[in-house]
Design a protein around this motif. Structure first.
Motif, PDB file in Angstrom:
ATOM      1  N   UNK A 112      17.258  56.400 -32.815  1.00  0.00           N
ATOM      2  CA  UNK A 112      17.038  57.665 -32.115  1.00  0.00           C
ATOM      3  C   UNK A 112      16.079  57.432 -30.955  1.00  0.00           C
ATOM      4  N   UNK A 113      16.483  57.837 -29.758  1.00  0.00           N
ATOM      5  CA  UNK A 113      15.650  57.693 -28.562  1.00  0.00           C
ATOM      6  C   UNK A 113      15.145  59.060 -28.127  1.00  0.00           C
ATOM      7  N   UNK A 114      13.839  59.219 -28.111  1.00  0.00           N
ATOM      8  CA  UNK A 114      13.213  60.465 -27.670  1.00  0.00           C
ATOM      9  C   UNK A 114      13.050  60.442 -26.149  1.00  0.00           C
ATOM     10  N   UNK A 115      13.506  61.515 -25.491  1.00  0.00           N
ATOM     11  CA  UNK A 115      13.507  61.570 -24.031  1.00  0.00           C
ATOM     12  C   UNK A 115      13.005  62.914 -23.537  1.00  0.00           C
ATOM     13  N   UNK A 116      12.109  62.886 -22.542  1.00  0.00           N
ATOM     14  CA  UNK A 116      11.822  64.107 -21.806  1.00  0.00           C
ATOM     15  C   UNK A 116      12.778  64.163 -20.615  1.00  0.00           C
ATOM     16  N   UNK A 117      12.651  65.163 -19.766  1.00  0.00           N
ATOM     17  CA  UNK A 117      13.619  65.322 -18.679  1.00  0.00           C
ATOM     18  C   UNK A 117      13.598  64.126 -17.735  1.00  0.00           C
ATOM     19  N   UNK A 118      12.416  63.666 -17.349  1.00  0.00           N
ATOM     20  CA  UNK A 118      12.345  62.577 -16.374  1.00  0.00           C
ATOM     21  C   UNK A 118      12.924  61.289 -16.942  1.00  0.00           C
ATOM     22  N   UNK A 119      12.672  61.004 -18.213  1.00  0.00           N
ATOM     23  CA  UNK A 119      13.222  59.787 -18.804  1.00  0.00           C
ATOM     24  C   UNK A 119      14.718  59.910 -19.054  1.00  0.00           C
ATOM     25  N   UNK A 120      15.199  61.133 -19.318  1.00  0.00           N
ATOM     26  CA  UNK A 120      16.644  61.346 -19.446  1.00  0.00           C
ATOM     27  C   UNK A 120      17.340  61.046 -18.118  1.00  0.00           C
ATOM     28  N   UNK A 121      16.763  61.532 -17.039  1.00  0.00           N
ATOM     29  CA  UNK A 121      17.326  61.271 -15.711  1.00  0.00           C
ATOM     30  C   UNK A 121      17.257  59.776 -15.388  1.00  0.00           C
ATOM     31  N   UNK A 122      16.132  59.139 -15.687  1.00  0.00           N
ATOM     32  CA  UNK A 122      15.979  57.713 -15.428  1.00  0.00           C
ATOM     33  C   UNK A 122      16.978  56.877 -16.199  1.00  0.00           C
ATOM     34  N   UNK A 123      17.231  57.264 -17.449  1.00  0.00           N
ATOM     35  CA  UNK A 123      18.207  56.548 -18.266  1.00  0.00           C
ATOM     36  C   UNK A 123      19.590  56.587 -17.623  1.00  0.00           C
ATOM     37  N   UNK A 124      19.997  57.764 -17.188  1.00  0.00           N
ATOM     38  CA  UNK A 124      21.328  57.912 -16.600  1.00  0.00           C
ATOM     39  C   UNK A 124      21.416  57.149 -15.268  1.00  0.00           C
ATOM     40  N   UNK A 125      20.325  57.096 -14.530  1.00  0.00           N
ATOM     41  CA  UNK A 125      20.329  56.358 -13.268  1.00  0.00           C
ATOM     42  C   UNK A 125      20.421  54.849 -13.471  1.00  0.00           C
ATOM     43  N   UNK A 126      20.261  54.400 -14.717  1.00  0.00           N
ATOM     44  CA  UNK A 126      20.391  52.962 -15.008  1.00  0.00           C
ATOM     45  C   UNK A 126      21.825  52.568 -15.338  1.00  0.00           C
ATOM     46  N   UNK A 127      22.739  53.543 -15.420  1.00  0.00           N
ATOM     47  CA  UNK A 127      24.123  53.267 -15.822  1.00  0.00           C
ATOM     48  C   UNK A 127      24.927  52.789 -14.616  1.00  0.00           C
ATOM     49  N   UNK A 128      25.574  51.642 -14.751  1.00  0.00           N
ATOM     50  CA  UNK A 128      26.200  51.011 -13.587  1.00  0.00           C
ATOM     51  C   UNK A 128      27.428  51.756 -13.090  1.00  0.00           C
ATOM     52  N   UNK A 129      28.127  52.475 -13.968  1.00  0.00           N
ATOM     53  CA  UNK A 129      29.357  53.140 -13.555  1.00  0.00           C
ATOM     54  C   UNK A 129      29.098  54.453 -12.819  1.00  0.00           C
ATOM     55  N   UNK A 130      27.845  54.888 -12.726  1.00  0.00           N
ATOM     56  CA  UNK A 130      27.518  56.111 -11.998  1.00  0.00           C
ATOM     57  C   UNK A 130      27.028  55.736 -10.611  1.00  0.00           C
ATOM     58  N   UNK A 131      27.685  56.242  -9.612  1.00  0.00           N
ATOM     59  CA  UNK A 131      27.380  55.903  -8.223  1.00  0.00           C
ATOM     60  C   UNK A 131      25.946  56.296  -7.859  1.00  0.00           C
ATOM     61  N   UNK A 132      25.326  55.462  -7.009  1.00  0.00           N
ATOM     62  CA  UNK A 132      23.998  55.772  -6.485  1.00  0.00           C
ATOM     63  C   UNK A 132      24.068  56.628  -5.225  1.00  0.00           C
ATOM     64  N   UNK A 133      25.288  57.022  -4.834  1.00  0.00           N
ATOM     65  CA  UNK A 133      25.458  57.859  -3.644  1.00  0.00           C
ATOM     66  C   UNK A 133      24.729  59.195  -3.838  1.00  0.00           C
ATOM     67  N   UNK A 134      24.101  59.691  -2.790  1.00  0.00           N
ATOM     68  CA  UNK A 134      23.161  60.817  -2.888  1.00  0.00           C
ATOM     69  C   UNK A 134      23.788  62.073  -3.479  1.00  0.00           C
ATOM     70  N   UNK A 135      24.983  62.432  -3.039  1.00  0.00           N
ATOM     71  CA  UNK A 135      25.584  63.665  -3.546  1.00  0.00           C
ATOM     72  C   UNK A 135      25.936  63.548  -5.023  1.00  0.00           C
ATOM     73  N   UNK A 136      26.372  62.353  -5.447  1.00  0.00           N
ATOM     74  CA  UNK A 136      26.675  62.135  -6.862  1.00  0.00           C
ATOM     75  C   UNK A 136      25.409  62.245  -7.688  1.00  0.00           C
ATOM     76  N   UNK A 137      24.346  61.610  -7.211  1.00  0.00           N
ATOM     77  CA  UNK A 137      23.085  61.638  -7.944  1.00  0.00           C
ATOM     78  C   UNK A 137      22.519  63.057  -8.049  1.00  0.00           C
TER      79      UNK A 137
END
Length: 258
Positions: free
Chosen positions: A196-221
């Protein structure tokens, strides 16, 4: 190449560089592995030992192994990931790949692949693993998958799939088949452990930003962040935390002798 084609082997999707812009978030927000996973991998091994952690990323698993009196050679081809790694005693970093580790023959007691084996070309990788593993050595492949029986984790997974242009989740069971069928290794068994991974909002967002299949393009982010804010608001407890539930699968194997 179309990354939405789930039939395309992941090792053909630029695995050596695709995490370069994800390294900072990767090292900060990716989950660790439960102690039970490390216990199972090291079970009945006489420490200290030498281990090669292949596809070591930013060293999450390497640090956990090193804390157990394992001398770890962390093999990682991505310079950005190596540079983002937190320095830790007992870890030697090397540039190499699963298919070409640049390690000597029969030089390690243990090979580990934590959330990385699915990025390797399995046939040359297993040949290389047999070459560098000592005769009585052990191979441990660990996958960390979302537990979709948990409501929050299921909804989170759906959000991730949408953000990744509806790419299906990686089928880790199929990715282990080359090991099960290998003439170089004797597959032992699979062991499963929850985490079980405990996440606040900022760490939840950071986790998703580490996923390679999600584009780093500004509108997607921006859309992803908006969706995560709504998800967090819906599921967080009074302290502002949500909890992702994982199922860790530990696949153990040893060298096959004819």
């Amino acid at each position: 190449m179309n990354e939405n084609n789930n039939d395309t082997p992941l090792y053909n999707l630029n695995p050596l560089t695709r995490f370069s812009d994800k390294a900072e978030n990767y090292t900060k927000y990716r989950p660790i592995y439960p102690d039970a996973v490390i216990d199972k991998i090291l079970e009945n091994l006489t420490l200290p030992i030498a281990a090669a952690d292949i596809g070591a990323g930013t060293g999450i698993s390497a640090r956990q192994l090193a804390s157990r009196s394992v001398n770890v050679i962390a093999i990682e081809p991505n310079a950005a990931m190596r540079e983002a790694a937190i320095s830790s005693p007992g870890i030697e970093w090397k540039n190499g790949t699963a298919e070409a580790t640049n390690l000597p023959d029969a030089s390690v007691d243990l090979i580990t692949c934590f959330q990385s084996f699915h990025w390797f070309n399995p046939q040359p990788t297993l040949k290389e693993f047999r070459r560098i593993l000592k005769p009585k050595g052990r191979l441990a492949v660990v996958f960390q998958d979302l537990d979709r029986d948990d409501e929050f984790t299921q909804v989170y997974g759906e959000l991730i799939r949408k953000a990744a242009n509806n790419r299906p989740p990686t089928d880790f069971n199929s990715k282990i088949e080359p090991l099960r069928e290998s003439s170089d290794f004797q597959y032992i068994d699979c062991y499963k452990f929850p985490y079980q991974q405990q996440l606040d909002l900022s760490s939840l967002i950071g986790l998703v930003k580490s996923i390679s299949f999600i584009s780093s393009e500004e509108t997607v982010q921006k859309q992803v962040v908006d969706d995560l804010e709504n998800l967090h608001k819906r599921f967080c407890n009074q302290d502002g935390f949500v909890y992702l539930i994982y199922c860790n699968s530990v696949h153990l194997a040893s060298i096959q002798y004819v």
